[in-house]
Scaffold this motif. Structure first.
Motif, PDB file in Angstrom:
ATOM      1  N   UNK A  69     -23.062   8.877  35.359  1.00 41.35           N
ATOM      2  CA  UNK A  69     -24.433   9.072  34.501  1.00 41.35           C
ATOM      3  C   UNK A  69     -24.345   9.032  33.100  1.00 41.35           C
ATOM      4  N   UNK A  70     -23.144   9.680  32.591  1.00 45.40           N
ATOM      5  CA  UNK A  70     -22.879   9.673  31.108  1.00 45.40           C
ATOM      6  C   UNK A  70     -22.499   8.419  30.810  1.00 45.40           C
ATOM      7  N   UNK A  71     -21.557   7.599  31.557  1.00 43.72           N
ATOM      8  CA  UNK A  71     -21.138   6.454  31.032  1.00 43.72           C
ATOM      9  C   UNK A  71     -22.371   5.260  30.981  1.00 43.72           C
ATOM     10  N   UNK A  77     -27.301   3.157  25.474  1.00 45.03           N
ATOM     11  CA  UNK A  77     -27.431   3.581  24.057  1.00 45.03           C
ATOM     12  C   UNK A  77     -26.964   2.377  23.442  1.00 45.03           C
ATOM     13  N   UNK A  78     -25.975   1.574  23.862  1.00 47.11           N
ATOM     14  CA  UNK A  78     -25.521   0.280  23.261  1.00 47.11           C
ATOM     15  C   UNK A  78     -26.352  -0.710  23.370  1.00 47.11           C
ATOM     16  N   UNK A  82     -28.818  -2.884  20.514  1.00 50.52           N
ATOM     17  CA  UNK A  82     -28.604  -4.761  20.386  1.00 50.52           C
ATOM     18  C   UNK A  82     -30.043  -5.064  20.211  1.00 50.52           C
ATOM     19  N   UNK A  83     -31.082  -4.359  21.224  1.00 46.44           N
ATOM     20  CA  UNK A  83     -32.470  -4.795  20.947  1.00 46.44           C
ATOM     21  C   UNK A  83     -33.255  -4.504  19.653  1.00 46.44           C
ATOM     22  N   UNK A  84     -32.903  -3.389  19.346  1.00 45.32           N
ATOM     23  CA  UNK A  84     -33.237  -2.903  17.828  1.00 45.32           C
ATOM     24  C   UNK A  84     -34.793  -2.430  18.157  1.00 45.32           C
ATOM     25  N   UNK A  85     -35.505  -2.981  17.068  1.00 42.75           N
ATOM     26  CA  UNK A  85     -37.079  -2.343  17.077  1.00 42.75           C
ATOM     27  C   UNK A  85     -37.928  -3.007  18.164  1.00 42.75           C
TER      28      UNK A  85
END
Length: 189
Positions: A69-71, A77-78, A82-85
């Protein structure tokens, strides 16, 4: 992968997994709390309450699942960066590309693809919950604990659904007793 690890190792319903938010994951105590479900109606994914009061539950998970789950959280989060706003912040574990709640049919599509690619029989997502319960029962977990882990309101529900598995366990228990007496009889000779 993470969706199916939760299905197999936690016995969660599809709607429960789709409803998980990061605040439901207690990394310090290795616990996942079922607080809501995600279900499809009126043309969109909506938040609902679990099936019953017993369905609202805390399930202790193995440390290996919590590491996964942490991975997964790091991976998400990465993807958010990438997707940004365009990212829609929902705090959900399982989302579409832009953070919106995932469609309930997506996991079944993934599972069917996996089964086909690995030459396995086609199963549905709920069958993973049955696998979880069957493993609990075959390892001697009592009906009350099994019902609690599955979020069943009544143990009778668990007994009705998994009657065959419990019957096999009873037969195995009786065989163990019979074998013990055979050992005693053989030792006396």
């Amino acid at each position: 992968k993470m969706f199916f690890l939760l299905a197999v190792y936690g016995g969660f319903r599809k709607g429960e997994i789709l409803g998980f938010e990061w605040k439901d994951i207690d990394f310090n105590n290795d616990v996942i709390t079922v607080n809501r479900i995600s279900l499809y109606y009126d043309g969109k994914m909506n938040v609902g309450t679990p099936k019953s009061e017993k369905s609202k539950r805390c399930v202790t998970m193995s440390n290996n699942i919590m590491v996964e789950l942490k991975r997964y959280k790091s991976y998400q989060a990465q993807e958010i960066l990438k997707v940004g706003d365009k990212w829609q912040s929902t705090d959900r574990l399982f989302t579409t590309w832009n953070g919106e709640p995932m469609n309930g049919n997506t996991p079944l599509t993934w599972l069917h693809r996996f089964c086909k690619e690995n030459n396995l029989p086609q199963v549905n997502v709920h069958s993973l919950r049955h696998l979880y319960a069957s493993i609990l029962i075959s390892n001697g977990t009592d009906v009350r604990t099994t019902a609690d882990l599955l979020g069943h309101e009544q143990t009778s529900t668990t007994l009705d659904i998994y009657a065959q598995s419990f019957a096999k366990q009873r037969a195995k228990a009786n065989l163990a007793v019979a074998n013990s007496f055979n050992l005693i009889n053989n030792a006396e000779k």
